[in-house]
Design an enzyme around this catalytic site. Structure first.
Site, PDB file in Angstrom:
ATOM      1  N   TRP A   1       0.825  -1.214   0.000  1.00  0.00           N
ATOM      2  CA  TRP A   1       0.000   0.000   0.000  1.00  0.00           C
ATOM      3  C   TRP A   1       0.861   1.267   0.000  1.00  0.00           C
ATOM      4  CZ3 TRP A   1      -2.021   2.366   5.126  1.00  0.00           C
ATOM      5  CH2 TRP A   1      -1.028   2.326   6.105  1.00  0.00           C
ATOM      6  N   ASP A   2       2.206   1.095  -0.046  1.00  0.00           N
ATOM      7  CA  ASP A   2       3.099   2.250   0.081  1.00  0.00           C
ATOM      8  C   ASP A   2       2.878   3.307  -0.995  1.00  0.00           C
ATOM      9  OD1 ASP A   2       4.080  -0.180   1.296  1.00  0.00           O
ATOM     10  OD2 ASP A   2       5.853   0.951   1.886  1.00  0.00           O
TER      11      ASP A   2
ATOM     12  N   GLU B   1       0.825  -3.995  11.925  1.00  0.00           N
ATOM     13  CA  GLU B   1       1.012  -5.432  11.663  1.00  0.00           C
ATOM     14  C   GLU B   1       1.311  -6.260  12.907  1.00  0.00           C
ATOM     15  OE1 GLU B   1       4.142  -5.517   8.751  1.00  0.00           O
ATOM     16  OE2 GLU B   1       2.665  -5.309   7.151  1.00  0.00           O
TER      17      GLU B   1
ATOM     18  N   LYS C   1       2.967  -1.424  15.888  1.00  0.00           N
ATOM     19  CA  LYS C   1       4.171  -1.248  15.078  1.00  0.00           C
ATOM     20  C   LYS C   1       4.196   0.154  14.473  1.00  0.00           C
ATOM     21  CE  LYS C   1       6.414  -3.260  11.003  1.00  0.00           C
ATOM     22  NZ  LYS C   1       6.277  -4.212   9.899  1.00  0.00           N
ATOM     23  N   GLN C   2       3.021   0.603  14.039  1.00  0.00           N
ATOM     24  CA  GLN C   2       2.964   1.861  13.288  1.00  0.00           C
ATOM     25  C   GLN C   2       1.581   2.491  13.428  1.00  0.00           C
ATOM     26  OE1 GLN C   2       3.300  -1.051   9.955  1.00  0.00           O
ATOM     27  NE2 GLN C   2       2.704   0.737   8.749  1.00  0.00           N
TER      28      GLN C   2
HETATM   29  C1  BGC Z   1       5.030  -1.971   6.960  1.00  0.00           C
HETATM   30  C2  BGC Z   1       3.974  -1.883   5.893  1.00  0.00           C
HETATM   31  C3  BGC Z   1       4.608  -1.554   4.571  1.00  0.00           C
HETATM   32  C4  BGC Z   1       5.697  -2.572   4.252  1.00  0.00           C
HETATM   33  C5  BGC Z   1       6.436  -2.253   2.973  1.00  0.00           C
HETATM   34  C6  BGC Z   1       6.095  -2.958   6.536  1.00  0.00           C
HETATM   35  O1  BGC Z   1       7.122  -2.977   7.475  1.00  0.00           O
HETATM   36  O2  BGC Z   1       4.502  -2.371   8.180  1.00  0.00           O
HETATM   37  O3  BGC Z   1       3.041  -0.903   6.235  1.00  0.00           O
HETATM   38  O4  BGC Z   1       3.669  -1.567   3.560  1.00  0.00           O
HETATM   39  O5  BGC Z   1       6.637  -2.571   5.296  1.00  0.00           O
HETATM   40  O6  BGC Z   1       7.070  -1.033   3.039  1.00  0.00           O
END
Ligand code: BGC
Length: 800
Positions: free
Chosen positions: A354-355, A493, A614-615
């Site tokens: 989704w980046d 995540e 995590k985020q």
């Molecule tokens: C993040 C995701 C991201 C992926 C690729 C992961 O570590 O949690 O949000 O899409 O990295 O960059």
């Protein structure tokens, strides 16, 4: 660092793999890491070459299961170039005394240089000054030039030039137990005494790649006579030139390489095209001048000038540079998406997540044509997404969390925790919110570009297919009289299931649910916006009837959003019952707790048990929507929205987030900017140095974090320069931080090129080029009409 360059002036082998990633040269078609030409894969050198969309699948037996992964293939190493003095060893910086070393990434012209002086064990001093480019203008070409000078000796010297197809995927230590051999050798051929050809093919996807190389040696513009030899093995070909050199004289070695694959357009057969190219192409100097031209154009479009803060200026340019190495105008001729880790390394296997959500805002305002072509990557994979939806028992199209060649779900089934060496089931594929981000990207591309044709045809079809999926995924709960979404994972995540539950996924992730409400509303708006005939076609083709419309409208009013208390949105239903995480204890126990998931798993624990993210997850809502937009969505759902909610949610979740993803700082910095400038700036600074200083301790060497890189540029434009791309106008309300004096950039808003500069006192807007129609620009709460040639200034100092 200087404005447009990065210089490393010491040989530090242990840092080399990080530098390689940061010195990767690419052109949106190929990317080659900034590895040393003279070495193959070793502890300090990893010469990876990747092609956009160049994937291969391979199976491995692990933990008693056979799993299949799709990798972005490490294609043959075209860099190979080395020398040895008579009776000496082939160049290896680890074997000689290094008298001088410099490595320079020249971003203004897209070249990588290395200048070094070495002394071998016989006391022979030789200096080399090298330059390399991956041509932005001629996408199939790349070149290396060496200036080599024997400083204190004369005699015989050998140059070895090679194309090495024996490489494997070996960049990421934690993938090493997985199958990494992706190439079959097909052909090697000496074309003539200066040129050679290597052809390989990926084992499963059958992508054929041809590399042809022409190597020439000159002294004062004249060809140097040499004795020539060649060797060939399966998947490897080399040519060796043996000639006499004299002390103090400078010899020039040029290696020009052409790369083609069977995925290219406008070709007959990759080998033939590659050989033709090296016959036709001129010398390095000509290629360099074309490279400079191409970069002049790219920088004109995309540079962001930052006065008053050199460090931020340089890092912003580094981020622009690497965004353009991965995706450039060349990308438009390819069927590819944006790999989250660039064409810079093998982490996440070159997959597309989704980046894009963080990357497109930078592209939309500078290269909208590129965003369009990247959105088409999704369009061409609609059928696979439809199939996935059907398999799951849903309507419409369900795009995968990780996408690669054909749009199948590419998330890994098991992943290795490098801390514990355990292989663990990976449930992150349940991040169905990726679908909403695709829809969001389509809408925002349209708003910035006014590309009605795209929206009507391709955009609407993808958008409505996603809406159909969501409407079938949402389930009505009559007790609540609300719709719910079960069994998903949000952007955070760390939470993939309930503690002690065997079922995967969580219920009612607030971010997912609110995005669904937005998607369904926007889907209805889009149907009103597009051409009537296209609307009729789509409704018929996608079988959208009145009943479906009423369902969308109902979900729009009744989607469930969990709250904890006092306006704090609950990350998901049940999150409120999880234990508080002992942050302090862990901060004391471990030096770095960004990857809490790995730490806990090693301890036999799980983040699923704790309020530890995590985020940014809930906070994504404040990142993507303005307070007014969010108010609109929540009120339509029958929930109250007060502006102080934003602050409360930041406070709540910032105490519970480890920032295990670089994307997290980006979101925090943006939403804090209004409420806590100091914290916002602190997060911005961490974000912008995250790859350059590799703050995650080793991940950048496996590929840059493109979302964070391009996202930091979006922060500069959206937050500091205050640009808001809206339906009614392009709004400019600057918020220049104290540590920056002035920001300037050129942007493309609805096909008009506008130069904007902002400082603490004024905004200058210059309408440089575009079409004859007028465009709305909103400044400080008022909308002005602009047309070509107009230049206006607005004071930001309150007039007394
Ligand atoms: C993040 C995701 C991201 C992926 C690729 C992961 O570590 O949690 O949000 O899409 O990295 O960059």
């Amino acid at each position: 660092m200087s404005g447009f360059s990065i210089t490393y002036d010491e040989w530090k082998p242990e840092e080399q793999k990080l530098r390689e990633a940061l010195c990767t040269l690419g052109n949106g078609y190929i990317g080659t890491r900034g590895a040393a030409e003279e070495n193959s894969n070793n502890n300090f050198n990893y010469p990876g070459t990747y092609v956009a969309g160049g994937y291969n699948r391979a199976k491995t037996k692990i933990s008693g299961r056979t799993i299949e992964n799709e990798d972005l293939v490490n294609f043959p190493n075209w860099l190979c170039l080395s020398f040895r003095p008579e009776g000496g060893k082939w160049l290896n910086l680890q074997d000689v005394e290094i008298l001088d070393y410099k490595q320079i990434l020249e971003m203004k012209q897209g070249t990588l240089g290395r200048i070094f002086k070495i002394k071998d064990d016989e006391g022979r001093i030789t200096s080399i000054s090298s330059r390399r480019l991956v041509s932005m203008k001629d996408l199939h070409l790349a070149a290396i030039q060496w200036h080599i000078t024997p400083q204190n000796w004369s005699g015989k010297l050998e140059i070895r030039t090679a194309l090495d197809g024996t490489v494997i995927n070996d960049n990421v230590a934690r993938y090493r137990e997985l199958e990494g051999r992706h190439l079959d050798p097909l052909r090697t051929e000496v074309i003539n005494e200066n040129s050679m050809l290597l052809v390989v093919q990926t084992k499963q996807s059958k992508i054929t790649m041809a590399q042809a190389a022409r190597t020439q040696i000159y002294y004062k513009q004249k060809n140097v006579k040499s004795e020539k030899n060649s060797n060939q093995e399966k998947g490897y070909i080399e040519q060796i030139f043996n000639f006499t050199v004299e002390e103090g004289k400078k010899y020039v070695v040029e290696k020009i390489v052409a790369i083609y694959t069977s995925r290219d357009r406008g070709i007959t057969e990759p080998g033939l095209e590659a050989v033709n190219d090296i016959k036709r192409v001129g010398r390095f100097k000509e290629m360099l001048s074309r490279q400079k031209e191409a970069f002049k154009f790219l920088w004109h479009r995309s540079d962001i000038g930052i006065i008053g803060n050199k460090k931020i200026q340089q890092l912003a340019r580094l981020h622009i540079f690497h965004s353009l190495q991965t995706i450039s105008p060349n990308t438009m001729s390819l069927d590819v998406g944006v790999p989250a880790r660039g064409l810079h390394g093998e982490a996440y296997r070159g997959h597309i997540f989704w980046d894009e959500l963080y990357i497109y805002p930078f592209l939309n305002l500078r290269f909208p044509e590129i965003t369009r072509s990247l959105l088409m990557y999704r369009y061409y994979r609609l059928d696979e997404a439809r199939h996935a939806a059907k398999q799951g028992g849903y309507n419409g199209a369900m795009f995968p969390w990780q996408s690669g060649s054909n749009g199948r779900e590419e998330s890994q089934i098991l992943h290795l925790n490098p801390d514990s060496q355990n292989w663990i089931p990976d449930n992150t594929h349940l991040q169905r919110h990726v679908n909403s981000s695709i829809a969001f990207n389509i809408w925002n591309y349209y708003v910035a570009s006014d590309d009605k044709l795209f929206l009507s045809y391709f955009g609407a079809e993808i958008f409505l297919s996603i809406a159909l999926f969501w409407a079938s995924k949402a389930k009505y709960n009559s007790e609540r009289d609300r719709y719910e979404i079960h069994g998903v994972v949000g952007p955070d995540e760390y939470h993939t299931s309930y503690p002690d539950s065997n079922e995967q996924g969580l219920d009612n992730n607030a971010y997912t649910n609110i995005m669904v409400a937005w998607v369904l509303q926007k889907a209805l708006d889009i149907l009103e916006l597009i051409e009537k005939s296209r609307k009729r076609e789509l409704l018929r083709d996608l079988a959208i009837n009145e009943e479906e419309f009423s369902l969308w409208q109902d979900i729009n009013k009744k989607m469930y959003v969990p709250f904890i208390k006092d306006g704090i949105i609950n990350q998901f239903e049940g999150y409120e019952k999880l234990g508080e995480f002992p942050w302090k204890d862990y901060q004391e126990k471990y030096e770095d707790i960004q990857r809490l998931d790995r730490i806990l798993e090693k301890e036999g624990e799980s983040p699923n048990k704790y309020k530890a993210s995590k985020q940014a997850d809930v906070l994504m809502l404040f990142y993507l929507f303005t307070p007014d937009e969010l108010k609109g969505i929540l009120e339509r759902l029958g929930y109250e929205f007060k502006e102080d909610m934003i602050h409360k949610n930041i406070e709540y979740y910032s105490e519970r987030t480890s920032h295990g993803s670089t994307l997290s700082r980006l979101v925090f910095s943006w939403i804090q900017s209004k409420y806590d400038k100091a914290k916002s700036w602190e997060n911005f600074e961490t974000l912008i140095i995250s790859d350059f200083e590799d703050i995650q301790g080793g991940t950048t060497a496996e590929g840059i974090h493109l979302g964070a890189m391009a996202g930091s540029l979006d922060l500069i434009q959206r937050n500091f320069a205050g640009l808001a791309v809206c339906d009614d106008a392009l709004w400019i309300n600057p918020n220049v931080p104290e540590s920056i004096k002035k920001i300037s950039m050129r942007i493309n808003y609805r096909k008009h090129w506008i130069y904007v500069s902002v400082d603490h006192e004024k905004i200058k807007i210059s309408f440089e080029e575009g079409w004859s129609n007028e465009v709305n620009i909103g400044v400080l709460n008022e909308i002005y009409k602009f047309k070509i040639g107009e230049v206006r200034e607005f004071s930001l100092v309150p007039q007394s």
